[in-house]
Design a protein around this motif. Structure first.
Motif, PDB file in Angstrom:
ATOM      1  N   ALA A  29       0.818  19.925 -17.288  1.00 15.94           N
ATOM      2  CA  ALA A  29       1.569  20.168 -18.519  1.00 15.94           C
ATOM      3  C   ALA A  29       1.874  18.882 -19.269  1.00 15.94           C
ATOM      4  CB  ALA A  29       2.857  20.899 -18.204  1.00 15.94           C
ATOM      5  N   ASP A  30       1.657  18.950 -20.557  1.00 21.80           N
ATOM      6  CA  ASP A  30       2.056  17.875 -21.457  1.00 21.80           C
ATOM      7  C   ASP A  30       2.999  18.503 -22.473  1.00 21.80           C
ATOM      8  OD1 ASP A  30       2.233  15.485 -22.820  1.00 21.80           O
ATOM      9  OD2 ASP A  30       0.432  15.856 -24.012  1.00 21.80           O
ATOM     10  N   GLY A  31       4.277  18.173 -22.361  1.00 25.08           N
ATOM     11  CA  GLY A  31       5.268  18.784 -23.245  1.00 25.08           C
ATOM     12  C   GLY A  31       5.512  20.242 -22.910  1.00 25.08           C
ATOM     13  N   GLY A  32       5.293  20.620 -21.644  1.00 26.03           N
ATOM     14  CA  GLY A  32       5.534  21.994 -21.221  1.00 26.03           C
ATOM     15  C   GLY A  32       4.371  22.932 -21.451  1.00 26.03           C
ATOM     16  N   VAL A  33       3.248  22.420 -21.958  1.00 26.48           N
ATOM     17  CA  VAL A  33       2.082  23.255 -22.219  1.00 26.48           C
ATOM     18  C   VAL A  33       0.947  22.794 -21.301  1.00 26.48           C
ATOM     19  CG1 VAL A  33       0.421  24.005 -23.959  1.00 26.48           C
ATOM     20  CG2 VAL A  33       2.784  23.557 -24.619  1.00 26.48           C
ATOM     21  N   ALA A  34       0.446  23.716 -20.477  1.00 28.31           N
ATOM     22  CA  ALA A  34      -0.618  23.383 -19.522  1.00 28.31           C
ATOM     23  C   ALA A  34      -1.957  23.281 -20.225  1.00 28.31           C
ATOM     24  CB  ALA A  34      -0.679  24.438 -18.427  1.00 28.31           C
ATOM     25  N   ASP A  35      -2.737  22.282 -19.827  1.00 29.57           N
ATOM     26  CA  ASP A  35      -4.067  22.062 -20.380  1.00 29.57           C
ATOM     27  C   ASP A  35      -5.104  22.418 -19.312  1.00 29.57           C
ATOM     28  OD1 ASP A  35      -6.301  21.243 -21.725  1.00 29.57           O
ATOM     29  OD2 ASP A  35      -5.804  19.106 -21.677  1.00 29.57           O
ATOM     30  N   PRO A  36      -5.884  23.471 -19.504  1.00 30.20           N
ATOM     31  CA  PRO A  36      -6.860  23.879 -18.493  1.00 30.20           C
ATOM     32  C   PRO A  36      -7.888  22.792 -18.158  1.00 30.20           C
ATOM     33  CG  PRO A  36      -6.606  25.602 -20.130  1.00 30.20           C
ATOM     34  CD  PRO A  36      -5.856  24.398 -20.630  1.00 30.20           C
TER      35      PRO A  36
END
Length: 136
Positions: A63-70
């Motif tokens: 997560a970067d800023g609470g958003v997961a990057d697949p």
């Protein structure tokens, strides 16, 4: 403390019975507390859970800023506990990303999951689920 005299005329110290009992009680209580604390840690042994702390570490990796990057799923394997194998699965909508070996059938696994936001592309974020499975 009371004193008594020896034949040579020197003082010799003696503890009162009450003080001796209080000291004995304090030592026994200290040893009992130590044994209970030691027994609590020894009982953990191999039965402790690995999934929850591993899920937290994987989530921080992805997560970067609470958003997961697949696309960062490959780096999640570094969060595996020592001597354990790790499978990480990220799902969002009808898409699924997996990293790590598949847990073998019949092997006890420790698993945990949480909801997370998943980045599909620039400006496209959808709800998803992050799941980890840890086994020996």
């Amino acid at each position: 403390m009371s004193f008594s005299w020896t034949r040579e005329g020197r003082e010799r110290g003696q503890a009162s019975p009450l003080a001796a009992l209080v000291a004995l009680f304090a030592v026994c209580t200290g040893v009992s507390i130590y044994v209970v604390a030691l027994g609590g840690t020894a009982a953990l042994g191999d039965d402790r859970t690995y999934a929850d702390p591993t899920l937290h570490r994987v989530s921080e990796e992805l997560a970067d800023g609470g958003v997961a990057d697949p696309s960062a799923l490959g780096t999640a394997q570094s969060a595996a506990p020592d001597g354990r194998r790790l499978n990480v699965t990220l799902t969002a909508g009808d898409r699924r990303w997996t990293a790590g070996p598949t847990p073998p059938n019949g092997t006890p696994t420790d698993a945990a999951s949480r909801t997370t936001s998943v980045r599909f592309g620039p400006g496209s974020v959808v709800p998803g689920r992050l799941r980890v499975a840890v086994w020996r």
